[in-house]
Motif scaffolding. Structure first.
Motif, short mmCIF file in Angstrom:
data_model
loop_
_atom_site.label_atom_id
_atom_site.label_comp_id
_atom_site.label_asym_id
_atom_site.label_seq_id
_atom_site.Cartn_x
_atom_site.Cartn_y
_atom_site.Cartn_z
N PRO A 102 0.84 -1.20 0.00
CA PRO A 102 0.00 0.00 0.00
C PRO A 102 0.88 1.24 0.00
O PRO A 102 2.06 1.19 0.34
N THR A 103 0.28 2.37 -0.37
CA THR A 103 1.08 3.59 -0.51
C THR A 103 1.66 4.07 0.81
O THR A 103 2.63 4.82 0.82
N TRP A 104 1.07 3.65 1.94
CA TRP A 104 1.59 4.11 3.22
C TRP A 104 2.78 3.29 3.70
O TRP A 104 3.38 3.60 4.73
N ILE A 114 4.98 -2.55 -6.73
CA ILE A 114 3.66 -2.19 -7.23
C ILE A 114 2.86 -1.66 -6.05
O ILE A 114 2.60 -2.37 -5.08
N ALA A 115 2.48 -0.39 -6.12
CA ALA A 115 1.71 0.24 -5.05
C ALA A 115 0.22 0.12 -5.35
O ALA A 115 -0.25 0.56 -6.40
N ILE A 116 -0.51 -0.50 -4.46
CA ILE A 116 -1.97 -0.67 -4.59
C ILE A 116 -2.59 -0.44 -3.22
O ILE A 116 -2.20 -1.08 -2.25
N GLY A 155 -6.13 -3.26 -12.36
CA GLY A 155 -5.00 -3.00 -13.24
C GLY A 155 -3.69 -3.57 -12.75
O GLY A 155 -2.65 -3.39 -13.38
N ILE A 156 -3.72 -4.32 -11.65
CA ILE A 156 -2.48 -4.80 -11.04
C ILE A 156 -1.67 -5.69 -11.99
O ILE A 156 -0.44 -5.60 -12.04
N LEU A 157 -2.35 -6.54 -12.76
CA LEU A 157 -1.62 -7.44 -13.66
C LEU A 157 -0.99 -6.66 -14.82
O LEU A 157 0.16 -6.92 -15.20
N GLY A 158 -1.74 -5.71 -15.36
CA GLY A 158 -1.19 -4.88 -16.42
C GLY A 158 -0.04 -4.03 -15.93
O GLY A 158 0.97 -3.86 -16.63
N ASP A 186 -1.25 5.42 -12.90
CA ASP A 186 -0.67 6.73 -12.55
C ASP A 186 0.09 6.64 -11.22
O ASP A 186 1.18 7.20 -11.09
N LEU A 187 -0.49 5.92 -10.27
CA LEU A 187 0.13 5.76 -8.96
C LEU A 187 1.51 5.11 -9.07
O LEU A 187 2.43 5.42 -8.32
N ASN A 188 1.64 4.21 -10.05
CA ASN A 188 2.90 3.48 -10.24
C ASN A 188 3.78 4.07 -11.34
O ASN A 188 4.79 3.48 -11.73
#
Length: 277
Positions: A102-104, A114-116, A155-158, A186-188
Motif C-alpha cells: 500500500p502507498t503508506w 507495485i503500489a496498490i 489494473g495490477i496485472l497490467g 498513474d500511482l505506479n
C-alpha cells in the motif's frame, strides 16, 4: 469524523475465497480478512451487507450441495481512528519478483514495486488467483512484449507487465475498473498503451501474452475472442478457475498446449501456448 462507527465481524466455515470475491464486488469500502472470515467497518449500518451475505450463502449451498455456516456480528463502537488500525493490518506481499504494497508502506529497493491501496482496488495480490497470475507474468512476460490484460479490475496485472518493460493494453466491461486501472497506473508511474471499456473482441492487435483473471464460465464464454488475439506461438494466461472446473475450461482451448499449471488453495491458473503439438 463521526463519534461512532459500525464493525461487522463475519465468520464462515468454508469457501472463504468466494465470500471474499463477493465482498470485493459488493462493498464500497475495503475490508479486513481474518483466518475465519472478515471484518468490515463503516460509518453506516451494515444490515444490507449482512442480508447480502446470507443470500450469497444460500445460493452457494444450493450450488455446492454443502452446508455452510455463516455468523455475522455487528457492533456500534466509539470512533478511534479505525482507518489507521485498518492500514496497520494490511501487510505487503512478495510474489516472485514483485513487491505489492500500500502507498503508506515504503517500497522494497530489491524488488519490482507495485503500489496498490486495498480500499481503492478490486485486485491487490492477496487473492490466490491474482497471486498466481502475477507469478505467471513474472515468468512469461519480457521486455518489449505486447500484452493484453482482459478483465483488468484494479489494473495490477497490467501494471506488473508494464513494470517488466512490456507494452500493455487493458480492457474491462466495468467502467469503474477502467477508472481504477488508470488510477493505479498513474500511482505506479506507468502508462497503458490503450485502455478501454468493453471486451477483448474490440482489440485491433494480436499479443505475445494475453492474461485473463476472471471466472471459469466467462473464460469459456469468451474463449474464441481470447484465442483470436493471441499471436502465433503466443502465451495465454487463464486465472480465476476453481480446480473442479479446470477440465471444463480446457475443452474450449484444445488447440493450445498446457505449459504449466499454478495451483493455490482451491484455484488453478493455466499457462497455455498457441499451437498445440
Amino acid at each position: 469524523m463521526q463519534d461512532y462507527y459500525f464493525e461487522l465481524v463475519v465468520n464462515v466455515s468454508s469457501h472463504h475465497a468466494l465470500f471474499s470475491d463477493f465482498l470485493a464486488d459488493t462493498l464500497p469500502v475495503g475490508f479486513e480478512e481474518t483466518d475465519d472470515g472478515f471484518i468490515i467497518r463503516s460509518e453506516e449500518e451494515l444490515d444490507t451487507i449482512i442480508w447480502g451475505l446470507e443470500q450469497f450463502r444460500e445460493a452457494l449451498q444450493k450450488a455446492t450441495s454443502e452446508s455452510i455456516e455463516l455468523e455475522c456480528k455487528q457492533e456500534k463502537l466509539k470512533n478511534s481512528d479505525w482507518v489507521k488500525v485498518y492500514q496497520e493490518s494490511i501487510q505487503p506481499l512478495v510474489i516472485d519478483k514483485f513487491y505489492i504494497h500500500p502507498t503508506w508502506d515504503a517500497p522494497n529497493p530489491e524488488l519490482i514495486n507495485i503500489a496498490i491501496d486495498p480500499a481503492l482496488a478490486f485486485g491487490t495480490g492477496h487473492h490466490p488467483t491474482t497471486a498466481s497470475a502475477l507469478r505467471a507474468i513474472a515468468k512469461h512476460v519480457k521486455k518489449g512484449d505486447r500484452v493484453l490484460d482482459v478483465g483488468c479490475g484494479s489494473g495490477i496485472l497490467g501494471v506488473a507487465a508494464l513494470k517488466l518493460g512490456a507494452l500493455v493494453d487493458a480492457c474491462d466491461t466495468d467502467s469503474a475498473c477502467i477508472q481504477n486501472s488508470e488510477l493505479n497506473s498513474d500511482l505506479n508511474e506507468v502508462k497503458f498503451e490503450n485502455l478501454w471499456e468493453g471486451s477483448c473482441g474490440l482489440a485491433s492487435d494480436k499479443y505475445d501474452v494475453v492474461v485473463a483473471n476472471i471466472v471459469a464460465d466467462v473464460l469459456i464464454f469468451i474463449a474464441n475472442d481470447l484465442k483470436s488475439v493471441v499471436k502465433e506461438s503466443g502465451i495465454l494466461i487463464l486465472s480465476g478457475i476453481l480446480e473442479k472446473y479446470e477440465s471444463k475450461v480446457l475443452k474450449f482451448y484444445e488447440n493450445f498446449e498446457v505449459l504449466e499449471k499454478i495451483a493455490q488453495d482451491e484455484w488453478v491458473t493455466l499457462i497455455l501456448k498457441e499451437g498445440k503439438k
